[in-house]
Motif scaffolding. Structure first.
Motif, PDB file in Angstrom:
ATOM      1  N   ILE A 107       0.838  -1.200   0.000  1.00 36.19           N
ATOM      2  CA  ILE A 107       0.000   0.000   0.000  1.00 36.19           C
ATOM      3  C   ILE A 107       0.871   1.248   0.000  1.00 36.19           C
ATOM      4  CG2 ILE A 107      -1.616   1.363   1.370  1.00 36.19           C
ATOM      5  CD1 ILE A 107      -2.951  -0.838  -0.112  1.00 36.19           C
ATOM      6  N   VAL A 108       1.936   1.225   0.793  1.00 37.74           N
ATOM      7  CA  VAL A 108       2.835   2.381   0.836  1.00 37.74           C
ATOM      8  C   VAL A 108       3.432   2.644  -0.536  1.00 37.74           C
ATOM      9  CG1 VAL A 108       4.964   3.295   1.807  1.00 37.74           C
ATOM     10  CG2 VAL A 108       3.344   2.107   3.275  1.00 37.74           C
ATOM     11  N   LYS A 109       3.894   1.584  -1.209  1.00 39.92           N
ATOM     12  CA  LYS A 109       4.455   1.744  -2.557  1.00 39.92           C
ATOM     13  C   LYS A 109       3.400   2.243  -3.529  1.00 39.92           C
ATOM     14  CE  LYS A 109       7.951  -1.862  -1.926  1.00 39.92           C
ATOM     15  NZ  LYS A 109       8.363  -3.237  -2.295  1.00 39.92           N
TER      16      LYS A 109
ATOM     17  N   PRO B 259       6.952   8.944   6.425  1.00 37.96           N
ATOM     18  CA  PRO B 259       7.731  10.174   6.580  1.00 37.96           C
ATOM     19  C   PRO B 259       6.877  11.384   6.187  1.00 37.96           C
ATOM     20  CG  PRO B 259       8.421   8.982   4.614  1.00 37.96           C
ATOM     21  CD  PRO B 259       7.479   8.078   5.348  1.00 37.96           C
ATOM     22  N   PRO B 260       7.182  12.567   6.747  1.00 38.60           N
ATOM     23  CA  PRO B 260       6.387  13.764   6.449  1.00 38.60           C
ATOM     24  C   PRO B 260       6.235  14.044   4.956  1.00 38.60           C
ATOM     25  CG  PRO B 260       7.865  14.199   8.276  1.00 38.60           C
ATOM     26  CD  PRO B 260       8.230  12.835   7.746  1.00 38.60           C
TER      27      PRO B 260
ATOM     28  N   ASP C 129      -2.042   4.013  12.474  1.00 36.64           N
ATOM     29  CA  ASP C 129      -0.691   3.486  12.696  1.00 36.64           C
ATOM     30  C   ASP C 129       0.145   3.550  11.421  1.00 36.64           C
ATOM     31  OD1 ASP C 129      -1.046   2.829  15.423  1.00 36.64           O
ATOM     32  OD2 ASP C 129      -2.191   1.058  14.847  1.00 36.64           O
ATOM     33  N   ASP C 130      -0.492   3.238  10.258  1.00 31.85           N
ATOM     34  CA  ASP C 130       0.206   3.353   8.979  1.00 31.85           C
ATOM     35  C   ASP C 130       0.672   4.796   8.754  1.00 31.85           C
ATOM     36  OD1 ASP C 130      -0.238   0.683   8.358  1.00 31.85           O
ATOM     37  OD2 ASP C 130      -2.094   1.099   7.299  1.00 31.85           O
TER      38      ASP C 130
ATOM     39  N   LYS D 189       2.632  14.418   3.016  1.00 31.06           N
ATOM     40  CA  LYS D 189       2.275  15.598   2.229  1.00 31.06           C
ATOM     41  C   LYS D 189       1.854  15.216   0.822  1.00 31.06           C
ATOM     42  CE  LYS D 189       3.990  20.159   0.881  1.00 31.06           C
ATOM     43  NZ  LYS D 189       5.129  21.114   0.970  1.00 31.06           N
ATOM     44  N   ALA D 190       2.556  14.256   0.219  1.00 31.48           N
ATOM     45  CA  ALA D 190       2.219  13.831  -1.144  1.00 31.48           C
ATOM     46  C   ALA D 190       0.831  13.200  -1.191  1.00 31.48           C
ATOM     47  CB  ALA D 190       3.270  12.848  -1.656  1.00 31.48           C
ATOM     48  N   VAL D 191       0.526  12.344  -0.208  1.00 27.98           N
ATOM     49  CA  VAL D 191      -0.792  11.709  -0.154  1.00 27.98           C
ATOM     50  C   VAL D 191      -1.876  12.758   0.068  1.00 27.98           C
ATOM     51  CG1 VAL D 191      -2.267  10.123   1.146  1.00 27.98           C
ATOM     52  CG2 VAL D 191       0.094   9.479   0.618  1.00 27.98           C
TER      53      VAL D 191
END
Length: 219
Positions: free
Chosen positions: A25-27, A108-109, A102-103, A113-115
């Protein structure tokens, strides 16, 4: 989430065990275009060609990120269609572009910001389109609220839990509504709705009134 399990209860239940961030999901969400694609495919089946036109992005670029999402098991191929000597591939989402508390805390900040920028662009663009099309105020029972609040840390956490519960209920209600619509039950005609919720730390301005300002359409 079941109707009897609150966000706070799930958070307390997981307090004593380590939380593992879903790397796929992060990727998937680490690139704005991938997030837009995943969000779009949660709304309905589409092909890279269709999405490239919607997003006004090049087809090779969209196809590249679609391929990454498929490798991450976030989307799947549902059908192919012959198009002028080529094959058009249509995909649907297998997961929602969602990060729990938690995710989010582990990102990282710069990634947060991008999301946020991607979600806000999608949300505000949709609102502008609805206003321009005249559908935003079409229904007398639509909801619009703005309430400056002064909360302590506990109140802030409780607010987040309650909003999470509203979102979970809305997703469940969408599935229930789909069943009624498919079976021809007496739930009424289809309503294309949007739910947008914001709760954020406001910058100090010194000009906000202590009294909440609220506007809500009469039902």
């Amino acid at each position: 989430m079941s109707k009897t399990t609150t966000v706070a209860e799930r958070r307390n239940g997981a307090a004593n065990k380590p939380h593992e961030l879903d790397s796929n999901i992060v990727k998937a969400l680490s690139h704005p275009l991938r997030m837009r694609i995943l969000t779009r495919l949660n709304e309905g089946v589409a092909s890279p060609n269709e999405m490239s036109k919607e997003f006004e992005e090049s087809l090779p670029l969209v196809s590249y990120h679609v391929r990454i999402l498929r490798e991450l098991d976030c989307i799947e191929l549902v059908r192919t269609t012959p198009r002028r000597g080529a094959i058009e591939h249509h995909y649907r989402a297998l997961t929602r572009p969602f990060l729990d508390d938690d995710d989010w805390a582990q990102l990282p900040p710069s990634a947060r910001k991008a999301v946020s920028n991607t979600v806000l662009s999608k949300m505000l663009g949709d609102v502008r389109t609805a206003v321009t099309a005249g559908t935003f105020d079409e229904r007398a029972d639509r909801h619009l609220s703005y309430a400056p609040l002064m909360l302590d840390e506990q109140g802030w956490r409780d607010l987040g839990d309650r909003l999470g519960e509203v979102l979970a209920w809305a997703i469940e209600e969408q599935a229930t509504s789909a069943g009624r619509l498919q079976d021809g039950q007496s739930g009424g005609p289809e309503v294309r709705a949007r739910l947008s919720m914001l709760a954020y730390s406001a910058p100090p301005t010194g000009s906000e009134s202590a009294a909440p300002k609220r506007r809500r359409s009469k039902r």
